[in-house]
Design an enzyme around this catalytic site. Sequence first.
Site, PDB file in Angstrom:
ATOM      1  CD  GLU A  72      -1.994  -2.332   1.512  1.00  0.00           C
ATOM      2  OE1 GLU A  72      -0.820  -2.621   1.735  1.00  0.00           O
ATOM      3  OE2 GLU A  72      -2.876  -3.187   1.198  1.00  0.00           O
ATOM      4  CG  HIS A 141     -10.724  -6.871   6.938  1.00  0.00           C
ATOM      5  ND1 HIS A 141      -9.508  -7.331   7.872  1.00  0.00           N
ATOM      6  CD2 HIS A 141     -10.318  -6.986   5.761  1.00  0.00           C
ATOM      7  CE1 HIS A 141      -8.663  -7.892   6.980  1.00  0.00           C
ATOM      8  NE2 HIS A 141      -9.174  -7.391   5.794  1.00  0.00           N
TER       9      HIS A 141
END
Lengths: 339, 322, 375
Positions: A72, A141
């Site tokens: 990322e 998440h």
Amino acid sequence: MARKLSMRQAINEAMHQEMERDESVIVMGEDIMGGLGVDWLEGDAWGGTQGTTKGLGPRFGRDRVIDTPISESAFIGAAIGASTTGMRAIVELMYVDFLGVCFDQIFNQAAKFRYMFGGKAECPVVVRTQIGGGFSAAAQHSQCLYPIFTHIPGLKCVIPSNAYDAKGLLIEAIRDNSPVIFFEHKKLYDAETEVPEESYTLPFGEAGILREGGDVTIVALARMAHMAMEAAETLAAEGIECEVIDPRTTSPMDEDTILESVENTGRLVVVDESYPRCSMGADISSMVAEKAFDSLKAPIRKVAPPHTPVPFSPPLEAAYLPDAARIADAVRAVARHGS
Amino acid sequence: MQVSRDKLLEAYRSMKTIREFEERVAKEFATGDLPGFVHLYAGEEASAVGVCSHLVKSDQIISTHRGHGHCIAKGCEVGPMMLELFGRKGGLCGGKGGSMHVADLSQGMMGANAIVGGGPPLACGAAMTAKIKKTGGVAVTFTGDGGSNQGTTLESMNLASVMQLPVIFVFENNGFAESTAANWSVAGGDIVRRAEAFAMPGVQVDGTDFFAVHEAAGEAIDRARKGGGPSLIEVTLTRFYGHHQGDNQSYRTPDEVRNARESRCPLVNFRRRVTEASLLDAAELDAIDREILDQMDVATAAARAAPWPDAAEVLTDVYVTY
Amino acid sequence: MTGERITAITMPKWGMTESDGKLVAWLVKEGESVSAMDEVVEMETTKITGAIEAPEGGTVRRLVAKPGDVVPIGGLLAVMAGEDVPQAEIDAFVDAFEAPESKSGGGEGAGDVTVIEAGGHSLRVRSLGEGEATPIVLIHGFGGDLDAWLFNQEALAADRQVHAIELPGHGQSSKSVGDGGPDALGAAVSAAIDALGLERVVLIGQSMGGALALDLALARPGLAAGVVLVAGAGLGEEIDGAFLEAFGSADRRKEMKAALQSLFADPALVNRNVVEGALRNRRLEGAAEALEAIREAWFPGGRQAHALAGRLGEIKAPILALWGVEDRIIPAAHAKAVEGRGEIALIEGVGHMVQMEAAGEVNRHILAFVAGLEA
């Protein structure tokens, strides 16, 4: 002409239309097409984990629809670097929870360029990311985290609650010349509304008024806006009329619409799926307390999860997340106050 | 690699400008009139100039907290840079960035960057732009030995290799990350060995030798322009000052810097090489030296005399529109 | 819904796309006697807030719905009857009343709205009604859309086709308008009428649509059986230029609301949904630019450039001019241009959007005018 689209389709259509309109627009991230490196595959295997980028690769090609390794920092930084040198990158941070492995590029680089370089840089990057609980996706998440981004000067934060808003706000985000973080609540991808086929933009910094009412103002974002509307229906039957305001963007924030409503109702409930400390709920409450204190007829109430990570087990998660019943209870409490 | 006379003069002027800029900043900083803190590049000039002399304006570079040298090598003007370091109106970044954030995007200088390892991902992005737009442009990210250990750097090397981006990773290994020695912090010893792991060409060059850096950079940049993907260059050199001004450098022996200034000075080496080979003569280099000293006098006086930015400037340039 | 002795006031099907309405406020009390067409209750739908008129004179005996209630189309709002009808009979009527099955229009764009290709444009058209009587064509004004006729089209369509045409650059029609001038828009309307297969029609235009109706009657005398101007443009120079500019460029709720409110004598009629609907159309790609071109072509410098008053004599078809006395956009005095050339009806207490604000009265005038044409 307008027709029913899900938020997933609306987001996909917005990217299709903007890529068609402006060839400097690129889309990148993990599994944007999917299946990269599998030689016999044609087309897009996934089109994003939620299918929001489906069809972009086959239509616009791998030069502009770019799958990346899971790294990322590197690819979000690359999106930022590309956007500072002439592209308009839409980059997907698959879940907002992953900000921990890339935040420097967003908050120290993208957010700061224009200011620390004396107004000479433009970084028209859009970071699209999933937020929210409700899927038993547990602590890494399921977070919202938009308050963290809203805290940073130089970032714009967009949090749509429905398909119509999502399309207009995403197109506005792509055309905006500053970095925009676009938060998509996973539980809303399948929610349908009327969405025009044509391209259109929705301005930042203008809240949506989802429902008018004179008794209590409810401010709620993303999925919580739906919960607030559900609560408002229940409360209407009890004779309590709620005005439901969806800020749509938390940076910039439409303070006027909230303040005008509270000046009318004198009562405020803020619903926020993010953690309760230093949250949008806290931010909006303090803004109203500071600027509309004399209008208040009752203490402001916040409806938020407890200050804990998001749990996994369904009953635990249900206990954790705000819902219509909790919102209705809070509204009843402020409506009763002083009577 | 043959270097033309004009190029040599240009390179000398650039290196000498960096040196005198840093020497002047050191002096001015000591007076207490320069806000914040500064990280000086003196001793490392051949790296910035050896690389940037292959670049055109539209190529992009990203620097580190030790960024003055890269700025000058890429074409930033000394006057506005000095104003910026003094935090004055008219500074290259309007007084909002300071030493650690000097940038001039119009010169392809994407900024000194005060986050160690902050630059490599951004350079990958600039390289992506060049690749997508097929401009033949390249991006260079300057990183130190400290930055070579950052995850962002390693991720970026992987990304650049996977995507075959025209980006050059230049590691300026000056032996210390702040006060921590590279021979302890860099696993595997040499940074250059990491190139192999990411399937890109890598070379290690002596950073006091302009010609060595120039040749290595030329090959890497040429390869990148032709679609050959990324390269790594490890430049070994010595910084003549501490990590930042005011660093007591108790981690270095008292003689270390003095010796380095004598034996590992890229400017001394350059002058000797070009005069011995009769490529340039000492008199013209002396003339450049005098010119640059005058330029520093002018820049410093102007910066000291310049007004502060208006307080209203605090609120501008956060967003393009909000 | 009118019984022998008892009359039900029910939720009308307003604007084709609604399935229900919310009661905002009663304008009468139980026991109050009212005349036919008196406003008795204010209802809010997702399109607009409006008042419902008493279908006939009598005494309001029972207010069945309360403020805040959401009432389906056909649902019972109140009961009227003579003083002599006993309470028990009223109660029995209310108990026995069954709301008909939902008459929802089925959502936006369903059924009656089509897109036609005409003159290089994709134009939205809402078509209602059938029958042999002369068809009606409705043309909205600057910045308007099909919903301008929300409270008229169905009432006019009892025995004929009524087609509302959405002009290029407006609503959800395509956004290319050429220079935006009368010829460009007129050609689009003319082509749309041909595409609909209409040979002789009553042209009804509001504001700028009125001027387009006159243009069409001048250009195609065989087409126009009659012309109705609802606060029509083209009859004088004055127009509220500041409004046009504000309305044309409004892209936020506050600006749009303020602009829309100046179209009505009663600003309370402009509710959240009216504003949101207008904004949704305005945000579409190309809409703002199209309106800007139209404004420049028709109203340069905040004056009407398209002058038709002197040409009314060339029009053979009968003309009816309707105007709200409190019109702040185009002064009602412009109606004078029609003197000696047609009928004029000035309506008290309403603004520029006469056909919305005084829908019942406007509909009656139009129906009478149309009946006169066919007599």
